[in-house]
Enzyme design. Structure first.
Site, short mmCIF file in Angstrom:
data_model
loop_
_atom_site.label_atom_id
_atom_site.label_comp_id
_atom_site.label_asym_id
_atom_site.label_seq_id
_atom_site.Cartn_x
_atom_site.Cartn_y
_atom_site.Cartn_z
CB THR A 181 -0.96 0.01 1.22
OG1 THR A 181 -0.20 -0.16 2.41
CG2 THR A 181 -1.98 -1.10 1.09
CB THR A 187 3.41 -7.35 11.13
OG1 THR A 187 3.57 -6.02 10.64
CG2 THR A 187 3.54 -8.31 9.95
CB THR A 232 -6.35 13.93 -0.72
OG1 THR A 232 -4.97 13.92 -0.36
CG2 THR A 232 -7.18 14.30 0.48
#
Lengths: 410, 410
Positions: A157, A194, A410
């Site tokens: 990510t 994790t 955003t």
């Protein structure tokens, strides 16, 4: 930003493991974001998961399936997606996670409980199930034993680089392989696991022992790292043993083979945990906080985490500023009962900086600056009240951390 | 950076209190950095101090003197300096703090135990005692009852504005005044007290009751704020009652006069605590985290502080991003036993954003963005498991926070 340069390791195949990466277009259509991983018949599997009360739907379903999964000896699948965490999505999220498992099961001809789902990404948005289902046939067709880098990239990510580690060892003429991959960069303070990590070996290990092995390895690796103190809703760490290496099944935590495997599994876990830290959001430093001389390990960990998570210590690390006053401030607020600060010693690298409640006589600012200029820094704290020790790994707090997390959605 | 615009209040005199600000040139020579405050004969004084194990020399000395101070009815002095915390300075630091008290006592003709020292600034450097002693005669000459703004400015470090508050009330035709000033911007998670705060009234209050009053006021104000979770080595909050208002001494926590005074003292404390937050390092938001429906206050505070100190929540606040997934992540990691997330509700301002484990059906992103665009934001969390409530005040985490703390010593 990330600390150091680590080329992706050359990953050997693990007998009984096949992977595929695909683009489901969950957040964007220009990168892979879905991984299908297949484990051969007879594999044993263990998992540890987040203890966040808001644990995500895939975590709930994976734990549920894991409990009932090994009645059969059939193939087993892990379906992983990036870009959407399927967390805080209520009943719909549970249905969505179940739907993806059901479709993998249908295509593979196994029971849905043989499929574990994993998701990572934005919290609170519904999983685009249709997009994922649409690419599953292609993923099945692409399953191969060498797709480690593509898979490690597809689960990223905010990570800036794919994370993997491999260790091999020989036993009675047989090569045993332990491979692992992980993702994680922010929202990192694992608590039992994790962000997402997957470790596989071709050794044969009985499930109850595999479970113990995983918990021990995680306790020494992922449960000792923190980027920002924030525990994810989606943490999961999985360990699988396919048993394809021609060696006897390991049932007890004893013997030479188990010792070798244990060391290899722990080494892979530690490499992956450290890879998460060196790629921590905005990281410019890899920091080890080592606490020794504690009355018990609990208090060593309390001091280590308080120092590792102090915003003032972290911004000083970012500035390469040997501002030891902030380190002792953090030690002092860690809640240790009756801490005698006159017995505490603090070292930066090998340099003694604090003793008897203040700056060490031998310490010079230049010594401190030399250590702080490095990429990898160890803050060592001797509490002077016992023989317990612990250490955690962390990063600094930089402008990039703020930028990454202020702009994430955003 | 600071939130909002707050002009310095018009501070009335408090009978029995005189102040002076002076420039000792501790860190630079272009600003005042020393305050001398005089309390008239017969004043009662109470103080609460940091619980950081590395508490600074002036804290040790102030606590020591405070215990033995009120045998005599003589005048009483507070000596405050900015620019140097005299913390982690060992025996030398203790001697330095004692020397400054001794010189104030000599000039005033009182016992050294009638003088309390306070320091704030960089940790780990020796106090420039000579510079401070040199300006003391001038400070004595300048003592006046109207120097509040000069004093509030002189105790600032990374603060961008001076902080003071005043409340007056009438009782049986007599006006009673409560004045306060404080400093603090970073290293703010007070634990029994805040960075430095001084509140004075001309009411007459017996010392044991004054002590109780202070602890209660601090518990509702400074012990409910956090900028970065870091507790200072030098926290101190002092409350003095000069007894110059022509009213009876208050001995018991009952009656109309005590109720009025209590409300005024608490109001001044809360105004000062909020002033510390609106001037928090890099702050662009004033954030209230209000937790209700808890089984007890302890768990309400645990949730409130976990949300208030989460770097991911704070960076989302900086970005004015209604990223509620991070708020629930923080609630979920606050360590509340058996939290049923299906009963938890989260509000942003008056907007319900989370219920039944996920986004509220009625919630729209636009609603969230409208609230987040404001300077002052309330995150309200109903845990749905009891009737306890707590709230803390905090700031966001901005680029300026990193800049301020990466550059503080350079």
């Amino acid at each position: 930003m990330a600390v150091g340069h680590f080329p992706f390791p050359k990953m050997p195949a693990v007998g009984g493991v096949r992977l595929a990466a695909a683009c489901a277009g969950i957040k964007s259509t220009d990168r892979n974001d879905l991984v299908l991983l297949e484990l051969a018949e007879g594999s044993s599997v263990a998992g540890v998961f987040t203890r966040n009360a808001y644990c995500a739907a895939p975590v709930v379903i994976a734990k549920e399936h894991l409990r009932s999964t090994f009645a059969s000896g059939s193939k087993h699948y892990w379906l992983i997606n990036a870009g959407n965490a399927n967390a805080c999505t209520g009943e719909r999220g549970m249905d969505d996670a179940r739907s993806t498992c059901a479709e993998v099961a249908r295509l593979a001809g196994v029971s849905p409980t043989q499929v574990l789902p994993f998701s990572t990404g934005v919290i609170g948005e519904s999983l685009p199930v249709d997009k994922m289902l649409a690419v599953l046939p292609q993923a099945f067709g692409d399953l191969a034993d060498g797709s480690w880098e593509a898979a490690a990239r597809a689960i990223m990510t905010t990570d800036t680089r794919p994370k993997a580690a491999t260790v091999q060892f020989e036993h009675e003429g047989v090569t045993v392989t332990v491979n692992g991959m992980a993702k994680g960069s922010g929202m990192i303070k694992p608590d039992m696991a994790t962000m997402l990590a997957y470790v596989m070996t071709d050794a044969k290990v009985a499930q109850p022992l595999l479970d113990k092995l995983l918990r021990s390895a995680v306790e020494r690796s992922f449960n000792r790292i923190t980027v920002d103190g924030d525990t994810s809703t989606n943490d999961a760490c999985m360990l699988a043993a396919t048993g394809r290496a021609p060696l006897p099944e390991i049932i007890e935590p004893s013997g030479v083979l188990y010792a070798k495997l244990y060391n290899a599994v722990v080494a892979v876990h530690i490499q992956l945990a450290q890879a998460v830290i060196t790629d921590g959001e905005g990281a410019t430093k890899f920091v080890t906080v080592a606490v020794e001389g504690g009355a018990n390990r609990r208090e060593c960990l309390a001091v280590a985490y308080t120092v590792a998570e102090s915003p003032l210590v972290k911004t000083a690390l970012f500035a390469s500023d040997p501002n030891w006053g902030r380190t002792v401030m953090a030690i002092g607020r860690a809640g240790i009962e009756e801490l005698d600060v006159n017995r505490v010693k603090v070292y930066l690298g090998d340099v003694l900086i604090v003793e008897r409640g203040g700056r060490a006589d031998s310490y010079t600012e230049e010594q401190g600056q030399q250590v702080m200029a490095r990429d990898a820094i160890t803050i060592r704290i001797d509490l002077g009240r016992g023989s317990s020790a612990e250490r955690v790994w962390t990063t600094d707090l930089s402008h990039d951390y703020v930028t990454i997390n202020a702009e994430y959605r955003t």
